[in-house]
Design an enzyme around this catalytic site. Structure first.
Site, short mmCIF file in Angstrom:
data_model
loop_
_atom_site.label_atom_id
_atom_site.label_comp_id
_atom_site.label_asym_id
_atom_site.label_seq_id
_atom_site.Cartn_x
_atom_site.Cartn_y
_atom_site.Cartn_z
N TYR A 157 0.82 -1.21 0.00
CA TYR A 157 0.00 0.00 0.00
C TYR A 157 0.85 1.26 0.00
O TYR A 157 0.43 2.31 -0.46
CB TYR A 157 -0.94 -0.04 1.21
CG TYR A 157 -2.21 0.74 1.02
CD1 TYR A 157 -3.01 0.56 -0.11
CD2 TYR A 157 -2.63 1.66 1.97
CE1 TYR A 157 -4.19 1.27 -0.28
CE2 TYR A 157 -3.82 2.36 1.81
CZ TYR A 157 -4.58 2.17 0.70
OH TYR A 157 -5.75 2.88 0.53
N LYS A 164 -3.90 7.88 3.53
CA LYS A 164 -5.09 7.48 4.29
C LYS A 164 -4.93 7.79 5.77
O LYS A 164 -5.92 8.13 6.45
CB LYS A 164 -5.37 5.99 4.08
CG LYS A 164 -5.82 5.62 2.68
CD LYS A 164 -7.14 6.29 2.30
CE LYS A 164 -7.68 5.75 0.99
NZ LYS A 164 -8.95 6.40 0.59
#
Length: 256
Positions: A157, A164
């Protein structure tokens, strides 16, 4: 008096790309509960996929929106004010990072890629909140979508985990900022779902398999399940709840 939870409520939905989008799952549930919808699409290429969905959902407003273009943000919120005069909810389902930076080890992410990821994935939500609060005359609800990679170093990620994490922090600070106006701000963190955006993540199929194996019930979440959580946060069911990160991942977050 209607028994529908969202009867008469006006909601802006940003981030539908096709019928596999999380935002579409949310919009379907809200529409079924009586919401009036404004739906945006990214560009001309996306319009042909999104327009049939907007028509199916009987959207009152359908407009282009690239959140990196201030003039388009101005146009959307001007139309909301002109057509509706008020706003009850905002669904922000957006994230972006150039593939070369998303796939690169985080130590090799470019400054340009980092700034783009933060701008689209986090700052655009703050910008929407600033615009929406002027129309939320009777309070309202704003939600965004995060991922477990914000809290744990999961899979590949990489830089999106940072974006995020920033989005989740912004959620908490906006909740405190806008609380006095009766505006609630929350984040939904779904598990892995095969959306168009997720397809850009390296080894995403392996992530799907891993999350299915780690889930408490051996299942992956659906856009409809996320939509049900969206309904909770958009409706009076969640009065008194703000600044929260709500996981819809069949328990992966407690074991992964």
């Amino acid at each position: 008096m209607s028994n529908l939870l969202m009867a008469g409520k006006k909601v802006l939905v940003v981030g539908i790309a096709n019928d596999k989008s999380i935002a579409y799952g949310c919009a379907k549930v809200l529409k079924a509960q009586g919401a009036e919808l404004a739906i945006t699409y990214l560009n001309d290429k996306a319009e042909r996929f999104v327009r049939p969905l907007a028509e199916e959902l009987e959207a009152d407003i359908f407009m282009p929106l690239d959140v990196s273009v201030p003039e388009q943000m101005d146009a959307v919120f001007s139309e909301l004010e002109s057509r509706w005069g008020e706003l009850d909810g905002v669904i922000h389902s957006l994230a972006f990072c150039p593939l070369e930076d998303l796939h690169a080890p985080i130590s090799e992410c470019s400054r340009t890629g980092f700034l783009q990821a933060m701008d689209i994935s986090c700052y655009s939500f703050i910008d929407m909140a600033a615009r929406a609060k002027r129309l939320m005359k009777n309070g309202g609800s704003l939600i965004n979508f995060s991922y477990l990679g914000s809290a744990l170093a999961t899979g590949d990620y990489n830089i999106m985990g940072c974006a995020k994490a920033a989005l989740e922090a912004a959620t908490r600070y906006l909740a405190r900022d806008l609380g006095p106006q009766g505006i609630r701000v929350n984040s939904i963190s779904p598990g892995t779902i095969a959306t168009r955006a997720a397809g850009g993540i390296k080894d995403f199929d392996a992530m799907l398999q891993h999350n299915e194996e780690m889930a408490c019930d051996g299942k992956l979440p659906t856009i409809e399940e996320v939509g049900n959580s969206c309904l909770y946060f958009m409706s009076p069911l969640s009065e008194g709840v703000t600044g929260q990160i709500h996981y819809v991942d069949h328990g992966v977050c407690i074991v992964g």
